[in-house]
Design a protein around this motif. Structure first.
Motif, PDB file in Angstrom:
ATOM      1  N   ASN B 285      -1.170  -4.196  -2.763  1.00 44.01           N
ATOM      2  CA  ASN B 285      -0.613  -3.786  -4.053  1.00 44.01           C
ATOM      3  C   ASN B 285      -0.241  -2.302  -4.107  1.00 44.01           C
ATOM      4  O   ASN B 285       0.793  -1.945  -4.670  1.00 44.01           O
ATOM      5  N   PHE B 286      -1.040  -1.451  -3.486  1.00 45.57           N
ATOM      6  CA  PHE B 286      -0.664  -0.023  -3.456  1.00 45.57           C
ATOM      7  C   PHE B 286       0.656   0.156  -2.716  1.00 45.57           C
ATOM      8  O   PHE B 286       1.546   0.888  -3.133  1.00 45.57           O
ATOM      9  N   SER B 287       0.790  -0.542  -1.554  1.00 43.28           N
ATOM     10  CA  SER B 287       2.017  -0.382  -0.786  1.00 43.28           C
ATOM     11  C   SER B 287       3.212  -0.915  -1.580  1.00 43.28           C
ATOM     12  O   SER B 287       4.314  -0.384  -1.520  1.00 43.28           O
ATOM     13  N   LYS B 288       2.973  -1.959  -2.367  1.00 44.62           N
ATOM     14  CA  LYS B 288       4.059  -2.491  -3.198  1.00 44.62           C
ATOM     15  C   LYS B 288       4.448  -1.494  -4.290  1.00 44.62           C
ATOM     16  O   LYS B 288       5.632  -1.320  -4.595  1.00 44.62           O
ATOM     17  N   PHE B 289       3.433  -0.867  -4.872  1.00 45.70           N
ATOM     18  CA  PHE B 289       3.735   0.148  -5.894  1.00 45.70           C
ATOM     19  C   PHE B 289       4.579   1.275  -5.293  1.00 45.70           C
ATOM     20  O   PHE B 289       5.568   1.717  -5.881  1.00 45.70           O
TER      21      PHE B 289
END
Lengths: 132, 497
Positions: B285-289
């Motif tokens: 999720n961090f990488s997606k953000f």
């Protein structure tokens, strides 16, 4: 717009939901608690009352299961959907959640693209047990 | 006094028990009988001396002795013969422990003595002796329940009587006018004949008895053997029961241990799943953000790296899921969470929604031909989604141009879903690798990124839903996967709440 209460002791998970809320401010208002200290008292004192409660399971001092019981004790919370937001999503664990009376589970890692749909389903009264 | 003397003599019959106990008739029997007679004489002398005539011992002794020696009275001999035979039988019966029979014979003996004692005039007639013979024989034989020989003995005697009568001897014999010598001769003859008869019949009876005894002994041996084998069987049985018990105990222990090990394994897997999923939540999720520019725009190179993080994270998640699933399948602990009234159309559409992004950069059209309504199904929502997702993802992965078409229909009580692609196709030599765990097709290996577990898991999940999963493929043309699921199954919804 839903008022959502999220109890989570994992900082990363809290950040993810906060970022998600920041990106989708029209979807929900988010209250995040880092632990379950005096959960019952704080819940009763919370204003406005949450429309949806998201609970991590491995929280201290009270677990997600215990928080669910505390919430359900009060008549004004016995119909509020309570959903587990957890990484414990093996079949047996999900069965435990179902038996305890959770309205559903949202698995970690979160699939944020699906999150609005899932919340919509939950608020429409559906049980959601998707695990990806 | 005479009666007492006769009674005393009847007791001499004890001696005859030897004859009666003798093994065979003929000479040997006779010798034994003579010995028996002598012993009986001595015994009766003693008895009459000390028991029957205590007052006048000498007188009685003299009388009895004189009777035997000087004038063997016919009546005495008759009494002697009958009582001897009967007493022999009594002794024999006592020896065999047949007390009731001994008593009966004794009563008969007493009756015979009484009867003979009250034949007033004719007691010294030889004819009485002749009549007494069948009585003796019949007594002996009846006792042995040998009816045939009883009748034979009586017939022989009657025949003898008939012959005597025809010869005109009965008259003179019964006249009581015989001299001492003649009387002695007849008496001796009668004694010998009756002795022979007793000997013969008791010998015959002896034979029967021997056979009987042999049979009894055989039976007893058999019985002993039976008892022994029964005891052995019981021992073997007890041993067997003990062993079965021990085995059962061992099995129980082994089962308990296996169950415990299984619980430990389940707990380990659950904890591993939790511990891996938690950091993956942050990675994915961090990488997606970052990718979505939530915290500011990224340069192309940065974007590429971040996309790499997301993809790897998702791949790792799939890997974890697949390995856990496979481990459950292989341990047989894969359980479906069965729900009623599943909207299959919704599940298929969810799968299409999830996979559509895979085709974003390829000239491939994702088509769906779903009827407006599909019947509600019983099954595991998550697993059904997993099945369709897996098949669709494969189709999208291996198709570079053309289309991926999802169709669904109901026929013959089955829901048939097909996913057709215009991909590179599966070579016939790869057919079996598709459904084998940890095996991949040539193109799958070339493409990379797979675990070789997706399809084997899918097939197991379809089978768990009592359905079938198969494919048709032509290299260079495309592949179509089919899932057929029965609308009526034996699956039971876990909890309808």
């Amino acid at each position: 717009m839903w008022n959502v209460l999220y109890v989570e002791d994992d900082a990363a998970s809290r950040s993810i939901l906060r970022l998600f809320q920041r990106m989708n401010p029209e979807l929900m208002k988010l209250t995040v608690w880092e632990d379950s200290q005096q959960f019952e008292e704080r819940l009763l004192a919370l204003a406005p009352q949450p429309d949806l409660i998201l609970l991590d399971i491995h929280v201290k001092p009270s677990t997600g299961f215990e928080m669910l019981i505390m919430a359900r004790k009060h008549s004004n919370f016995d119909r509020v959907p309570v959903v587990a937001l957890t990484a414990s999503v093996m079949n047996e664990e999900i069965e435990l959640l179902q038996k305890a009376g959770f309205q559903g589970v949202i698995a970690k890692p979160l699939k944020l693209e699906e999150f609005p749909v899932v919340v919509e389903h939950i608020m429409a009264g559906q049980k959601t047990w998707y695990v990806w | 006094m005479a009666a007492i003397t006769r009674f005393a003599k009847s007791l001499t019959a004890v001696g005859f028990s030897y004859a009666d106990e003798s093994d065979q008739h003929t000479a040997r029997g006779l010798i034994r009988m003579v010995w028996g007679v002598m012993i009986a004489m001595i015994l009766s002398l003693f008895l009459s001396l000390f028991v029957l005539s205590p007052g006048t011992p000498q007188n009685a002794a003299l009388r009895v002795g004189a009777l035997y020696i000087t004038r063997p009275h016919l009546f005495h001999i008759v009494a002697f013969v009958i009582t001897t035979g009967a007493t022999g039988l009594i002794v024999q019966a006592i020896r065999r422990g047949e007390l009731r029979r001994a008593c009966v014979t004794f009563v008969i003996l007493l009756l015979a003595v009484v009867v003979l004692n009250y034949i007033p005039q004719r007691y010294d007639d030889p004819i009485v002796i002749l009549f007494s013979l069948p009585l003796i024989a019949a007594g002996v034989l009846l006792r042995e329940r040998d009816l045939r020989n009883t009748i034979v003995a009586i017939l022989i005697t009657l025949l003898v009587l008939l012959v005597l009568r025809m010869l005109g001897l009965t008259e003179s014999l019964s006249r009581g006018s015989l001299g001492p010598e003649e009387t002695f001769a007849y008496s001796a003859l009668a004694l010998i004949v009756s002795g022979l008869m007793i000997s013969y019949f008791s010998g015959h009876q002896r034979l029967l008895l021997d056979r009987n005894l042999t049979l009894t002994a055989d039976l007893r041996e058999l019985n002993t053997a039976l008892e022994r084998s029964k005891a052995e069987l019981q021992v073997a049985n007890a041993d067997l029961e003990k062993r079965v018990y021990e085995r059962t105990e061992q099995l129980l222990l082994a089962t308990q241990e296996a169950e415990k090990a299984n619980q430990v394994k389940s707990a380990f897997l659950a904890s591993m799943s939790h511990e891996l999923r938690t950091p993956l939540n942050a990675i994915i999720n961090f990488s997606k953000f970052l990718r979505n520019g939530v915290v500011g725009p990224l340069q192309d190179e940065q974007l590429e790296l971040v996309v790499g993080i997301t993809d790897s994270g998702e791949h790792l998640l799939n890997l974890i899921n697949d390995v856990l699933d496979m481990s459950k399948i292989e341990s047989g602990s894969l359980k479906l969470f069965v729900e009623p009234d599943l909207d299959v159309r919704d599940i298929i559409e969810t799968a299409i929604r999830y996979t559509r992004p895979m085709l974003a950069e390829k000239p491939v059209e994702l088509q769906q031909e779903l009827p407006p309504s599909l019947p509600l199904m019983v099954g595991d929502r998550k697993r059904l989604l997993q099945i369709f997702l897996n098949i669709l993802a494969n189709a999208c992965k291996f198709t570079d141009q053309g289309h991926v078409r999802v169709k669904a229909m109901t026929e013959d009580g089955q829901l048939l879903v097909s996913v057709e692609d215009t991909g590179r196709g599966i070579d016939p030599s790869d057919t079996e690798n598709v459904f084998l765990p940890f095996r991949q097709t040539e193109s799958g290996l070339r493409q990379g990124g797979g675990t070789g577990l997706g399809m084997p898991i899918c097939r197991n999940l379809v089978t768990a839903h009592e359905g079938r999963l198969w494919f048709e493929s032509q290299v260079g043309v495309g592949t179509t996967f089919f899932v057929s699921l029965p609308l009526q199954t034996s699956l039971e919804p876990a909890r309808s709440k």
